[in-house]
Design a protein around this motif. Structure first.
Motif, PDB file in Angstrom:
ATOM      1  N   UNK A 161      -3.232  -4.160  -2.918  1.00 30.15           N
ATOM      2  CA  UNK A 161      -2.880  -5.582  -2.920  1.00 30.15           C
ATOM      3  C   UNK A 161      -4.027  -6.404  -3.502  1.00 30.15           C
ATOM      4  N   UNK A 162      -5.251  -6.102  -3.080  1.00 28.05           N
ATOM      5  CA  UNK A 162      -6.404  -6.863  -3.568  1.00 28.05           C
ATOM      6  C   UNK A 162      -6.625  -6.641  -5.054  1.00 28.05           C
ATOM      7  N   UNK A 163      -6.357  -5.441  -5.539  1.00 25.12           N
ATOM      8  CA  UNK A 163      -6.454  -5.200  -6.981  1.00 25.12           C
ATOM      9  C   UNK A 163      -5.439  -6.048  -7.743  1.00 25.12           C
ATOM     10  N   UNK A 164      -4.255  -6.145  -7.233  1.00 23.76           N
ATOM     11  CA  UNK A 164      -3.188  -6.868  -7.930  1.00 23.76           C
ATOM     12  C   UNK A 164      -3.433  -8.363  -7.987  1.00 23.76           C
ATOM     13  N   UNK A 165      -3.951  -8.937  -6.884  1.00 21.08           N
ATOM     14  CA  UNK A 165      -4.006 -10.397  -6.762  1.00 21.08           C
ATOM     15  C   UNK A 165      -5.414 -10.961  -6.614  1.00 21.08           C
ATOM     16  N   UNK A 166      -6.449 -10.091  -6.678  1.00 27.28           N
ATOM     17  CA  UNK A 166      -7.846 -10.533  -6.547  1.00 27.28           C
ATOM     18  C   UNK A 166      -8.050 -11.360  -5.286  1.00 27.28           C
ATOM     19  N   UNK A 167      -7.359 -10.985  -4.229  1.00 28.66           N
ATOM     20  CA  UNK A 167      -7.469 -11.663  -2.932  1.00 28.66           C
ATOM     21  C   UNK A 167      -7.112 -10.664  -1.844  1.00 28.66           C
ATOM     22  N   UNK A 168      -7.740 -10.829  -0.673  1.00 26.72           N
ATOM     23  CA  UNK A 168      -7.447  -9.938   0.445  1.00 26.72           C
ATOM     24  C   UNK A 168      -6.018 -10.136   0.913  1.00 26.72           C
ATOM     25  N   UNK A 169      -5.432  -9.088   1.432  1.00 27.88           N
ATOM     26  CA  UNK A 169      -4.069  -9.177   1.921  1.00 27.88           C
ATOM     27  C   UNK A 169      -4.020 -10.122   3.123  1.00 27.88           C
ATOM     28  N   UNK A 170      -3.076 -11.071   3.159  1.00 26.72           N
ATOM     29  CA  UNK A 170      -2.998 -12.000   4.295  1.00 26.72           C
ATOM     30  C   UNK A 170      -2.835 -11.252   5.611  1.00 26.72           C
ATOM     31  N   UNK A 171      -3.386 -11.828   6.667  1.00 25.79           N
ATOM     32  CA  UNK A 171      -3.431 -11.135   7.954  1.00 25.79           C
ATOM     33  C   UNK A 171      -2.039 -10.767   8.462  1.00 25.79           C
ATOM     34  N   UNK A 172      -1.055 -11.635   8.244  1.00 20.36           N
ATOM     35  CA  UNK A 172       0.289 -11.390   8.750  1.00 20.36           C
ATOM     36  C   UNK A 172       1.234 -10.882   7.670  1.00 20.36           C
ATOM     37  N   UNK A 173       0.713 -10.451   6.543  1.00 21.01           N
ATOM     38  CA  UNK A 173       1.580 -10.024   5.441  1.00 21.01           C
ATOM     39  C   UNK A 173       2.334  -8.754   5.819  1.00 21.01           C
TER      40      UNK A 173
END
Length: 603
Positions: free
Chosen positions: A471-483
């Motif tokens: 997920x972080x590779x795809x969006x350059x952001x950590x996966x949301x806590x409740x995702x």
């Protein structure tokens, strides 16, 4: 005699007489720090937080020139994407009636240029500063950012001795360089001529990391000789320099990019090896003395990390072969030690090889292969395509599947544990080692399974961590806590990822009762996706073996497979290569055993 307050007031009046003092809401402008032909930088206070910052403004005479406005705004965007200890960090950006600006961290100190011009710098200290700057540039290069104006004036040293590279004013994102050229920037040779690569003097078109490498070579030459190198095309004069340093210089300053080091990371690796640890100051060497001492056969090349919990060093055996190896020393943990000992007996092309393990009362030592290509964490500034993400995930899943078959769980999988060799091949490291910040307040493990309870880790934890990394590779952001899977499906649809890829990611982060049962099934699904997307000419290229063959063995198998008509010759070649490989490995293991024994004695 006027007091300090009166002197400051007089100084500010003088500044206002010579400069148009800018006004930005929320900032208290203090004084000018630097002024160039492109922009000017001011010291300011961020009133809301009471901290010092540096504010960069485009000079007013360039506001009507769209190209300079684009370059200025590009610098803010480029720097905002980078987050590294050796790169100046951007805090905010905006625009006023006086033009665009951006706010950066304030580095209170001096530039390398000033230290060199004042003669207040030893050669060893200057080399240490250059190595830190090269590390920051290597990070930028791994994120496809090319600085294009590397020089001593853009290398900052804080009062605490921290080195940062700044002024990315004419930097470019490599993937967008051609677009910039089409907009009219390509043919203008911006930069500082004395430090500029030959190809950059002609055009900005397709200038890559090798241009920054050339600039680093110029700085190195000035540190070592006190003067700039000969201009391109001039004959090199003999220099009284160590042969290895001269070789680094000749490669970095090669007239064509193809003959130089590929990027700042490769330059730094070569320079560290050539310096043989001479750049390390006595206090740093003293800190390493508990684990590394030189008995005549080994030398400390570099200190990668030192803190209360672990120490990581790069060492090399003296002599012609000069093998480099990483020595890690950790506080003893019984479970971690058992895992590391088990891994020491195993070998897989996607798992970092552990050569040997030793222990003492309060710690244990690992000797591991050295991978100079950095880690995945350093490459997460930009979003990656789903195809590239699938290929990285496949390599990691293969490592997890292999170790799981031997009863080993990683337990702390994260981007910093996904390493690259010099050819971009992926290895996973630090199986079984505890989280270094476990229990520390305010520290969240972004890759931990929300359903995980207690300190024990399982395959399910590793698979969730793999999904979080993807997920972080795809969006350059950590996966949301409740995702959950629904969020993933929506986000992936927006970037055009195929249904098969989305399904893999959904099943990795799904609740445990719907998650993949093991990494082997993840490997099978990702292999189908990667092989379907690989171009026809690449389809025949072999993938790393999913089980315990070494990378060297895989390369041999590939060669024999391409020469099936000459079976006899292939078998002879295989036998010869196998013999050479066995001899080399025996030599490496012999000196590794010697080093482990010596380390334990030194401890």
């Amino acid at each position: 005699m006027p007091d300090a307050q009166e002197r400051r007031a007089a100084g500010r009046e003088a500044v206002e007489d010579h400069f148009d003092v800018p006004h930005v809401e929320g900032l208290r402008i203090i004084r000018p720090l630097a002024r160039g032909g492109f922009a000017e930088v001011w010291e300011a206070e961020q009133v809301s937080l009471g901290r010092r910052v540096a504010v960069k403004f485009l000079r007013h005479e360039h506001l009507a020139q769209s190209q300079f406005v684009r370059l200025f705004e590009q610098e803010a965007r480029v720097l905002a994407r980078l987050n590294h200890a050796n790169v100046v960090q951007v805090i905010d950006r905006g625009s006023t009636e006086q033009g665009p600006y951006f706010v950066m961290e304030y580095v209170e100190g001096v530039t390398l240029q000033r230290l060199m011009s004042k003669g207040r710098l030893t050669r060893d200290r200057a080399l240490t500063i250059l190595l830190h700057a090269a590390r920051g540039l290597a990070y930028a290069h791994r994120n496809q950012v090319v600085h294009r104006d590397v020089k001593p004036a853009n290398i900052l040293i804080s009062r605490a001795g921290q080195v940062k590279i700044g002024d990315f004013g004419i930097a470019t994102v490599k993937a967008h360089a051609s677009a910039a050229a089409e907009e009219g920037q390509g043919g203008i040779p911006l930069g500082t001529r004395a430090y500029m690569a030959p190809e950059q003097r002609v055009s900005f078109d397709d200038v890559g990391p090798q241009a920054d490498v050339y600039s680093l070579g110029v700085i190195l030459h000035k540190i070592m000789t006190g003067r700039l190198p000969p201009a391109p095309g001039e004959v090199w004069e003999p220099e009284r320099l160590p042969a290895r340093i001269r070789q680094v210089l000749e490669t970095a300053l090669a007239p064509t990019p193809q003959r130089r080091f590929a990027d700042a990371g490769a330059f730094r690796e070569a320079l560290v090896t050539a310096l043989e640890g001479r750049h390390l100051d006595p206090s740093t060497r003293l800190g390493a003395a508990g684990s590394i001492q030189d008995p005549g056969g080994f030398e400390l090349l570099d200190v990668i990390r030192q803190d209360d919990r672990r120490s990581v060093y790069l060492v090399r055996r003296r002599g012609r072969r000069g093998e480099r190896i990483v020595v890690k020393r950790y506080i003893k943990d019984a479970d971690a030690l058992q895992t590391v000992r088990e891994l020491c007996r195993l070998e897989h092309p996607n798992v970092v090889r552990i050569h040997a393990v030793g222990e003492r009362d309060d710690s244990f030592i690992m000797l591991m292969e050295h991978l100079p290509g950095g880690d995945l964490r350093e490459r997460l500034v930009r979003p990656h395509g789903w195809q590239e993400t699938a290929e990285v995930a496949l390599a990691v899943a293969r490592a997890l599947a292999f170790t799981a078959r031997h009863g080993i769980v990683h337990g702390n999988l994260r981007p910093s544990n996904v390493l690259f060799d010099s050819h971009g091949r992926i290895r996973v490291t630090d199986f079984g080692l505890p989280e270094h910040y476990r229990g520390e307040p305010g520290k969240r493990n972004w890759y931990a399974d929300p359903e995980s309870t207690g300190p024990t880790r399982s395959t399910a934890d590793d698979l969730y961590a793999l999904g979080a990394i993807m997920y972080e590779m795809l969006f350059a952001a950590a996966i949301p806590e409740e995702a959950g899977p629904e969020h993933v499906a929506t986000a992936c649809a927006a970037i055009g990822a195929p249904a098969e890829f989305v399904t893999v990611l959904e099943r990795l982060i799904a609740p445990r009762d719907r998650r993949y049962p093991d990494a082997a099934e993840v490997v099978r699904d990702l292999e189908r996706i990667v092989h379907l997307e690989r171009p026809a000419q690449d389809a025949a290229a072999p993938s790393p073996a999913p089980d315990g063959k070494s990378s060297r063995a895989i390369e041999v198998a590939d060669v024999s497979g391409e020469r099936r008509p000459a079976v006899g010759a292939a078998l002879i070649g295989l036998a010869g290569l196998a013999f050479v490989w066995a001899v080399e490995r025996a030599v490496v293991q012999e000196w590794i055993a010697e080093l482990v024994a010596w380390l334990l004695r030194a401890s």
